[in-house]
Design a protein around this motif. Structure first.
Motif, PDB file in Angstrom:
ATOM      1  N   ASP A   1       2.853  -4.969   4.275  1.00  0.00           N
ATOM      2  CA  ASP A   1       2.289  -5.329   5.572  1.00  0.00           C
ATOM      3  C   ASP A   1       2.489  -4.135   6.513  1.00  0.00           C
ATOM      4  OD1 ASP A   1       1.424  -7.847   4.592  1.00  0.00           O
ATOM      5  OD2 ASP A   1       3.468  -8.603   4.847  1.00  0.00           O
ATOM      6  N   ALA A   2       3.168  -4.278   7.610  1.00  0.00           N
ATOM      7  CA  ALA A   2       3.325  -3.169   8.566  1.00  0.00           C
ATOM      8  C   ALA A   2       4.707  -2.538   8.506  1.00  0.00           C
ATOM      9  CB  ALA A   2       3.041  -3.675   9.979  1.00  0.00           C
ATOM     10  N   VAL A   3       5.455  -2.788   7.432  1.00  0.00           N
ATOM     11  CA  VAL A   3       6.831  -2.299   7.330  1.00  0.00           C
ATOM     12  C   VAL A   3       6.935  -1.274   6.197  1.00  0.00           C
ATOM     13  CG1 VAL A   3       9.237  -2.963   6.922  1.00  0.00           C
ATOM     14  CG2 VAL A   3       7.708  -4.515   8.168  1.00  0.00           C
ATOM     15  N   ALA A   4       7.456  -0.095   6.520  1.00  0.00           N
ATOM     16  CA  ALA A   4       7.725   0.921   5.499  1.00  0.00           C
ATOM     17  C   ALA A   4       8.937   0.473   4.695  1.00  0.00           C
ATOM     18  CB  ALA A   4       7.977   2.271   6.146  1.00  0.00           C
TER      19      ALA A   4
ATOM     20  N   LEU B   1       4.808   7.072   1.495  1.00  0.00           N
ATOM     21  CA  LEU B   1       5.505   5.882   1.963  1.00  0.00           C
ATOM     22  C   LEU B   1       4.864   4.658   1.327  1.00  0.00           C
ATOM     23  CD1 LEU B   1       5.979   6.447   5.800  1.00  0.00           C
ATOM     24  CD2 LEU B   1       7.727   6.534   4.033  1.00  0.00           C
TER      25      LEU B   1
ATOM     26  N   GLU C   1       9.431   6.790  10.241  1.00  0.00           N
ATOM     27  CA  GLU C   1       9.629   5.883   9.101  1.00  0.00           C
ATOM     28  C   GLU C   1      10.312   6.606   7.946  1.00  0.00           C
ATOM     29  OE1 GLU C   1       6.630   6.451  10.488  1.00  0.00           O
ATOM     30  OE2 GLU C   1       5.981   4.543  11.341  1.00  0.00           O
TER      31      GLU C   1
ATOM     32  N   ARG D   1       0.858  -1.186   0.000  1.00  0.00           N
ATOM     33  CA  ARG D   1       0.000   0.000   0.000  1.00  0.00           C
ATOM     34  C   ARG D   1       0.893   1.234   0.000  1.00  0.00           C
ATOM     35  NH1 ARG D   1       0.199  -1.258   5.356  1.00  0.00           N
ATOM     36  NH2 ARG D   1       0.151   0.477   6.814  1.00  0.00           N
TER      37      ARG D   1
ATOM     38  N   GLU E   1       0.819   5.329   0.917  1.00  0.00           N
ATOM     39  CA  GLU E   1       0.061   6.294   1.712  1.00  0.00           C
ATOM     40  C   GLU E   1       0.822   7.600   1.863  1.00  0.00           C
ATOM     41  OE1 GLU E   1      -0.537   4.432   5.515  1.00  0.00           O
ATOM     42  OE2 GLU E   1      -2.100   3.104   4.741  1.00  0.00           O
TER      43      GLU E   1
ATOM     44  N   CYS F   1       9.915   5.150  -0.214  1.00  0.00           N
ATOM     45  CA  CYS F   1       9.372   6.501  -0.120  1.00  0.00           C
ATOM     46  C   CYS F   1       9.627   7.249  -1.412  1.00  0.00           C
ATOM     47  CB  CYS F   1       9.975   7.255   1.058  1.00  0.00           C
ATOM     48  SG  CYS F   1      11.773   7.450   0.988  1.00  0.00           S
TER      49      CYS F   1
ATOM     50  N   TRP G   1       4.321   0.678   1.942  1.00  0.00           N
ATOM     51  CA  TRP G   1       4.288  -0.289   3.041  1.00  0.00           C
ATOM     52  C   TRP G   1       4.050  -1.681   2.483  1.00  0.00           C
ATOM     53  CZ3 TRP G   1       4.711   1.362   8.149  1.00  0.00           C
ATOM     54  CH2 TRP G   1       4.600   2.735   8.361  1.00  0.00           C
TER      55      TRP G   1
END
Length: 156
Positions: A58-61, A54, A14, A4, A6, A64, A56
């Motif tokens: 899962d939950a990791v950036a 950013l 991050e 994703r 965002e 960028c 991502w």
């Protein structure tokens, strides 16, 4: 892969962690241009008609990219970086696509960028996204390592 993209604060943890990794990689590619005693780089706060995104997984950036205005009709794509472990998985292309969409939303007609001549993967990415090489612009004029690109955005 659950990717994703965002909008984010360029001064967030991050974003600054990714910037530090990008700077470390740049020091490896271009050691002659970096002072080992230089302070770590930082991002500027968002200004009007700018964007910072950013990527991502899962939950990791993992990546960028940013847009900053050059003038009323032109934005510069900056701060493009994807962590090594997330490369060759479409993250950079997704970031560029999202940044170009944001540039259209912000009513820019043209996006420019600069990358280094020792970054063939970045050059291939930008050419693959439709950017054309141009003469160095702005602060990049006279920099022998700069490779600059431009893309004129189609109007809806």
């Amino acid at each position: 892969m659950n990717l994703r993209i965002e909008a984010a604060d360029p001064l967030g943890a991050e974003a600054l962690a990714l910037l530090a990794e990008a700077a470390a990689e740049a020091r490896q590619r271009y050691p002659e241009f970096f002072d080992p005693a230089a302070p770590p780089p930082t991002n500027a706060p968002l200004q009007r008609r700018a964007a910072f995104l950013l990527a991502w997984v899962d939950a990791v950036a993992v990546g960028c990219g940013a847009l900053r205005p050059l003038d009323a009709t032109t934005a510069e794509l900056k701060r493009m970086f994807v962590r090594r472990g997330a490369r060759r998985r479409g993250v950079a292309r997704a970031l560029v696509t999202a940044l170009l969409a944001r540039a259209r939303d912000l009513d820019y007609a043209t996006v420019r960028l600069e990358t280094g001549n020792r970054q063939p993967e970045a050059i291939a990415l930008y050419e693959g996204c439709g950017f054309a090489r141009i003469a160095p612009f702005g602060v990049y004029v006279g920099d022998p390592t700069s490779v600059c690109f431009e893309l004129r955005l189609a109007r809806a």
